[in-house]
Design a protein around this motif. Structure first.
Motif, PDB file in Angstrom:
ATOM      1  N   HIS A   1       0.859  -1.173   0.000  1.00 17.25           N
ATOM      2  CA  HIS A   1       0.000   0.000   0.000  1.00 17.25           C
ATOM      3  C   HIS A   1       0.893   1.220   0.000  1.00 17.25           C
ATOM      4  N   THR A   2       0.603   2.149  -0.864  1.00 14.40           N
ATOM      5  CA  THR A   2       1.516   3.282  -1.001  1.00 14.40           C
ATOM      6  C   THR A   2       0.880   4.631  -0.705  1.00 14.40           C
ATOM      7  N   SER A   3      -0.272   4.671  -0.070  1.00 10.99           N
ATOM      8  CA  SER A   3      -0.877   5.965   0.242  1.00 10.99           C
ATOM      9  C   SER A   3      -0.043   6.700   1.281  1.00 10.99           C
ATOM     10  N   LYS A   4      -0.104   8.020   1.239  1.00 10.20           N
ATOM     11  CA  LYS A   4       0.686   8.835   2.168  1.00 10.20           C
ATOM     12  C   LYS A   4       0.246   8.626   3.610  1.00 10.20           C
ATOM     13  N   GLU A   5      -0.994   8.190   3.810  1.00 13.44           N
ATOM     14  CA  GLU A   5      -1.506   7.995   5.164  1.00 13.44           C
ATOM     15  C   GLU A   5      -0.982   6.701   5.794  1.00 13.44           C
ATOM     16  N   TYR A   6      -0.517   5.783   4.967  1.00 12.34           N
ATOM     17  CA  TYR A   6      -0.055   4.488   5.477  1.00 12.34           C
ATOM     18  C   TYR A   6       1.253   4.658   6.244  1.00 12.34           C
ATOM     19  N   GLN A   7       1.312   4.136   7.431  1.00  7.12           N
ATOM     20  CA  GLN A   7       2.500   4.292   8.267  1.00  7.12           C
ATOM     21  C   GLN A   7       3.094   2.941   8.650  1.00  7.12           C
ATOM     22  N   GLY A   8       2.962   1.946   7.797  1.00  7.09           N
ATOM     23  CA  GLY A   8       3.450   0.601   8.087  1.00  7.09           C
ATOM     24  C   GLY A   8       4.947   0.480   7.924  1.00  7.09           C
ATOM     25  N   THR A   9       5.424  -0.757   7.936  1.00 11.41           N
ATOM     26  CA  THR A   9       6.845  -1.062   7.886  1.00 11.41           C
ATOM     27  C   THR A   9       7.540  -0.405   6.711  1.00 11.41           C
ATOM     28  N   GLY A  10       6.967  -0.550   5.517  1.00 11.24           N
ATOM     29  CA  GLY A  10       7.595   0.013   4.333  1.00 11.24           C
ATOM     30  C   GLY A  10       7.752   1.511   4.418  1.00 11.24           C
ATOM     31  N   ARG A  12       8.025   3.360   7.160  1.00 14.00           N
ATOM     32  CA  ARG A  12       9.060   3.712   8.135  1.00 14.00           C
ATOM     33  C   ARG A  12      10.453   3.524   7.558  1.00 14.00           C
ATOM     34  N   GLN A  13      10.605   2.548   6.651  1.00 19.55           N
ATOM     35  CA  GLN A  13      11.915   2.295   6.048  1.00 19.55           C
ATOM     36  C   GLN A  13      12.215   3.253   4.907  1.00 19.55           C
ATOM     37  N   ASN A  14      11.200   3.758   4.239  1.00 17.09           N
ATOM     38  CA  ASN A  14      11.407   4.612   3.079  1.00 17.09           C
ATOM     39  C   ASN A  14      10.321   5.677   3.035  1.00 17.09           C
ATOM     40  N   LYS A  15      10.655   6.882   3.422  1.00 14.14           N
ATOM     41  CA  LYS A  15       9.673   7.970   3.501  1.00 14.14           C
ATOM     42  C   LYS A  15       9.113   8.355   2.125  1.00 14.14           C
ATOM     43  N   ASN A  16       9.788   8.005   1.049  1.00 10.47           N
ATOM     44  CA  ASN A  16       9.313   8.325  -0.298  1.00 10.47           C
ATOM     45  C   ASN A  16       8.594   7.146  -0.935  1.00 10.47           C
ATOM     46  N   ILE A  17       8.019   6.282  -0.141  1.00  6.47           N
ATOM     47  CA  ILE A  17       7.413   5.061  -0.651  1.00  6.47           C
ATOM     48  C   ILE A  17       6.313   5.317  -1.666  1.00  6.47           C
ATOM     49  N   HIS A  18       5.600   6.426  -1.528  1.00  9.14           N
ATOM     50  CA  HIS A  18       4.513   6.710  -2.464  1.00  9.14           C
ATOM     51  C   HIS A  18       5.034   7.133  -3.839  1.00  9.14           C
ATOM     52  N   ASN A  19       6.325   7.341  -3.975  1.00 10.44           N
ATOM     53  CA  ASN A  19       6.920   7.697  -5.261  1.00 10.44           C
ATOM     54  C   ASN A  19       7.580   6.506  -5.955  1.00 10.44           C
ATOM     55  N   LEU A  20       7.526   5.333  -5.343  1.00  9.78           N
ATOM     56  CA  LEU A  20       8.186   4.159  -5.902  1.00  9.78           C
ATOM     57  C   LEU A  20       7.328   3.481  -6.963  1.00  9.78           C
ATOM     58  N   SER A  21       7.989   2.873  -7.940  1.00 13.24           N
ATOM     59  CA  SER A  21       7.283   2.016  -8.884  1.00 13.24           C
ATOM     60  C   SER A  21       6.931   0.726  -8.144  1.00 13.24           C
ATOM     61  N   LEU A  22       6.076  -0.096  -8.721  1.00 13.32           N
ATOM     62  CA  LEU A  22       5.709  -1.356  -8.089  1.00 13.32           C
ATOM     63  C   LEU A  22       6.927  -2.255  -7.927  1.00 13.32           C
ATOM     64  N   GLN A  28      12.143  -2.987  -2.077  1.00 16.80           N
ATOM     65  CA  GLN A  28      12.466  -2.321  -0.822  1.00 16.80           C
ATOM     66  C   GLN A  28      11.635  -2.804   0.352  1.00 16.80           C
ATOM     67  N   VAL A  29      10.404  -3.195   0.117  1.00 19.11           N
ATOM     68  CA  VAL A  29       9.533  -3.575   1.216  1.00 19.11           C
ATOM     69  C   VAL A  29       9.443  -5.083   1.372  1.00 19.11           C
ATOM     70  N   TYR A  30       9.005  -5.761   0.330  1.00 17.85           N
ATOM     71  CA  TYR A  30       8.752  -7.193   0.465  1.00 17.85           C
ATOM     72  C   TYR A  30      10.009  -8.030   0.543  1.00 17.85           C
ATOM     73  N   SER A  31      11.105  -7.542   0.040  1.00 22.14           N
ATOM     74  CA  SER A  31      12.342  -8.307   0.136  1.00 22.14           C
ATOM     75  C   SER A  31      12.796  -8.448   1.587  1.00 22.14           C
TER      76      SER A  31
END
Length: 115
Positions: A1-10, A12-22, A28-31
């Motif tokens: 989930h890449t919405s700006k409101e999501y504050q999960g593990t991914g 916390r590890q990458n603040k620009n997560i909503h700018n990542l490609s799938l 970065q997250v599932y690995s």
């Protein structure tokens, strides 16, 4: 989930997560995650077995069936509706499909998902 409101593990590890490609998101997250969904259903310490699974791709029908089976009078609201295609497969590159298939092999087999 890449919405700006999501504050999960991914997030916390990458603040620009909503700018990542799938593909980048998966790398970065599932690995870094080793638990698959099947582990929540077949957990060895669980005292109660899971008796009903609602699938997101069939959520309205599954929710209504669940409510009917359990004598619950409820409606499931649809909020934050996306304009994206319903077929999730079009968002995956062939390389990413292979990576996800290896990562989630048990989940894909148990739930009967195919590319």
């Amino acid at each position: 989930h890449t919405s700006k409101e999501y504050q999960g593990t991914g997030y916390r590890q990458n603040k620009n997560i909503h700018n990542l490609s799938l593909d980048e998101y998966f790398e970065q997250v599932y690995s870094s995650i080793s638990i698959q969904q099947i582990n929540y259903i077949k957990h060895r310490w669980s005292k109660k077995p899971i008796d009903y699974i609602l699938r997101f791709e069939n959520l309205d029908n599954d929710f209504n069936s669940f409510c009917k089976k359990n004598n619950i009078d409820a409606k499931l609201p649809h909020k934050n509706k996306s304009n994206r295609s319903i077929d999730y497969r079009q968002y995956y590159s062939e390389e990413l499909k292979d990576k996800v298939a290896k990562f989630a092999q048990q989940d894909l087999e148990y739930f009967g998902y195919k590319w």
